[in-house]
Design a protein around this motif. Structure first.
Motif, PDB file in Angstrom:
ATOM      1  N   ASP A 131     -14.780  51.381  68.107  1.00 38.93           N
ATOM      2  CA  ASP A 131     -13.664  50.438  68.032  1.00 38.93           C
ATOM      3  C   ASP A 131     -14.019  49.104  68.668  1.00 38.93           C
ATOM      4  O   ASP A 131     -13.659  48.038  68.156  1.00 38.93           O
ATOM      5  N   ALA A 132     -14.749  49.138  69.784  1.00 40.52           N
ATOM      6  CA  ALA A 132     -15.188  47.903  70.430  1.00 40.52           C
ATOM      7  C   ALA A 132     -16.148  47.142  69.530  1.00 40.52           C
ATOM      8  O   ALA A 132     -16.099  45.907  69.434  1.00 40.52           O
ATOM      9  N   ARG A 133     -17.022  47.878  68.875  1.00 40.75           N
ATOM     10  CA  ARG A 133     -17.978  47.230  67.959  1.00 40.75           C
ATOM     11  C   ARG A 133     -17.244  46.530  66.818  1.00 40.75           C
ATOM     12  O   ARG A 133     -17.582  45.400  66.440  1.00 40.75           O
ATOM     13  N   LEU A 134     -16.208  47.196  66.268  1.00 42.79           N
ATOM     14  CA  LEU A 134     -15.461  46.579  65.169  1.00 42.79           C
ATOM     15  C   LEU A 134     -14.661  45.371  65.648  1.00 42.79           C
ATOM     16  O   LEU A 134     -14.453  44.426  64.882  1.00 42.79           O
ATOM     17  N   TYR A 135     -14.217  45.390  66.908  1.00 41.51           N
ATOM     18  CA  TYR A 135     -13.541  44.200  67.430  1.00 41.51           C
ATOM     19  C   TYR A 135     -14.514  43.017  67.497  1.00 41.51           C
ATOM     20  O   TYR A 135     -14.170  41.897  67.114  1.00 41.51           O
ATOM     21  N   ILE A 136     -15.714  43.281  67.976  1.00 41.14           N
ATOM     22  CA  ILE A 136     -16.692  42.196  68.093  1.00 41.14           C
ATOM     23  C   ILE A 136     -17.121  41.720  66.709  1.00 41.14           C
ATOM     24  O   ILE A 136     -17.305  40.520  66.484  1.00 41.14           O
TER      25      ILE A 136
END
Length: 477
Positions: free
Chosen positions: A243-248
């Motif tokens: 999820d953090a990767r998709l936010y970035i």
């Protein structure tokens, strides 16, 4: 309709901290700024801001009220298709540069008639002062799947956005907020990824968002986040890494700003987080990345990260007239916002560049992705070997302070950069919270918020002669 009308300013006041020879050369060469004004008006030349400098004032007749632009020009409702789930997107931004590229992305997705039908509506944050518009915004949020916010830095409006989105946050499928005030950034929600502890957590991830005295605030921190992605991910628990990767990735798509980037951004978020699309494999491409800062020209084959490379290309242009080939031609540095370039919302920049060149002035248009233009100003407008400026004068077309934009200003840092340049520094501004016609017809002139952000604050840097140089069409935005 608007057209380009010559608006020469006959009197230019030089500050004691700048050299006057460069600007005098520009004036002698009859190189002038321009404004977009209705041809039928022929209203002469005016700053129409808080005050005007040595120019006559427009005698436009108006009712003295600010008639706000409306979000309906940014609303797209897809054709009815019972076979496709509908995904509604609401976004709030400072300016309207994303309107064109985001609309193009949504039209392209809807024309393919695959996976989902996208409905989108956009609000300029200043529009939310109007109670009727704010209620419409709150109503839109009631059935929104995805909320996007960016550059929300006016505190009272940031709190209004926070209050409205907070009520619907748990129900929404995704909330994405990019560089904005902390109160709004804490609304971020993407699966297990959240920023609700922003400013409180001691994790390395959230330490990236701490304010620094010598920074332009969250915008610079967000860019730092993009650049330090590999370092960030290794500190995150495995169940949150995706999820953090998709936010970035979302931030990279947003900063990329092109219709292709925004189209893939919507595919990625909708396919990953909208329940009605779970199990549907929606392919998307990686973000197309652009330079964070550099030199851009509408006729150049690419963006440049080196002033000498740009000047070499400039010297080989076949379209250049004889006046541009003159080694003694004045050189004007232009300061631009990267977001207008990557989204294709660059018509006002192109018009100024083309007109200056038509009048015999060479241009070096620089841009930055964050809100700090002091670094690019020193990097691209000063010869590092001779330690002398490439330019005779600098004109900022952003309308913002040199460091911090609408967020957090650092005037000493801006003054330091401008002293190194030691040339006249003019700040021109595009109309943001009014259409061209509203500005012309208003007896009050420039919107008060814009007077504060784009006239008063740049003056603390040493910016002078504020001139309105462009505006948007009332019907289309």
């Amino acid at each position: 309709m608007s057209s380009l009308v010559t608006t020469p300013f006959s009197t230019l006041r030089n500050s004691s901290a700048t050299r006057s020879d460069g600007l005098s050369l520009v004036v002698q060469k009859n190189v002038f700024l321009h404004s977009f004004l209705p041809r039928s008006k022929q209203l002469g030349h005016a700053s129409r801001g808080r005050r005007s400098f040595g120019v006559s004032c427009c005698a436009a007749v108006g009712n003295g009220l600010f008639t706000q632009t409306k979000p309906e020009v940014r609303r797209i409702v897809p054709d009815y298709n019972p076979g496709l789930p509908r995904v509604k997107v609401v976004y709030v931004v400072l300016e309207a540069q994303y309107q064109s590229s985001l609309s193009a992305a949504v039209w392209s997705l809807n024309s393919s008639r695959q996976h989902a039908a996208f409905e989108v509506v956009g609000y300029l944050v200043e529009e939310l002062r109007d109670e009727e518009t704010y209620q419409t915004f709150c109503k839109d949020l009631e059935d929104t799947n995805i909320f996007i916010g960016s550059l929300i830095f006016v505190e009272e409006l940031a709190l209004k956005v926070k209050d409205a989105v907070e009520k619907q946050r748990d129900r929404m499928d995704a909330v994405l907020v990019f560089p904005s005030m902390p109160e709004v950034m804490r609304l971020n929600k993407l699966g297990t990824f959240s920023m609700s502890q922003l400013g409180q957590s001691k994790s390395p991830f959230f330490q990236l968002f701490k304010r620094k005295k010598q920074s332009a605030g969250f915008a610079e921190s967000m860019l730092k986040l993009v650049r330090t992605l590999p370092k960030v991910l290794k500190y995150l628990p495995s169940d949150k890494a995706q999820d953090a990767r998709l936010y970035i990735l979302s931030l990279q798509f947003w900063l990329g700003g092109s219709p292709e980037n925004l189209q893939n951004f919507l595919k990625m978020i909708a396919g990953s987080y909208v329940p009605t699309l779970k199990g549907t494999k929606i392919a998307y491409a990686d973000p197309v990345l652009f330079l964070d800062s550099g030199i851009w020209h509408p006729l150049a084959p690419a963006m440049y990260d080196d002033a000498k490379e740009y000047l070499n290309w400039y010297g080989t242009r076949r379209d250049a007239n004889e006046r541009l080939k003159d080694p003694n031609a004045p050189v004007i540095g232009l300061v631009l916002q990267r977001s207008h370039i990557v989204t294709g919302d660059d018509g006002h920049y192109v018009a100024v560049i083309m007109e200056l060149e038509a009048r015999g002035a060479k241009v070096i248009p620089i841009f930055a992705g964050g809100l700090d233009f002091s670094g690019p100003t020193e990097r691209y407008l000063i010869d590092p070997i001779a330690n002398k400026p490439f330019v005779n004068t600098v004109v900022s077309l952003t309308g913002f302070a040199l460091v911090g934009g609408p967020a957090r200003q650092d005037h000493p840092r801006a003054i330091e950069a401008l002293r190194k340049l030691d040339v006249p520094y003019i700040v021109a501004l595009p109309l943001v919270f009014q259409t061209t016609e509203e500005w012309l017809n208003s007896t009050l002139g420039l919107h008060p918020i814009q007077v504060a952000l784009q006239v008063a604050l740049p003056e603390l840097d040493g910016g002078m002669e504020p001139i309105v140089f462009s505006g948007r069409d009332a019907r289309t935005g």
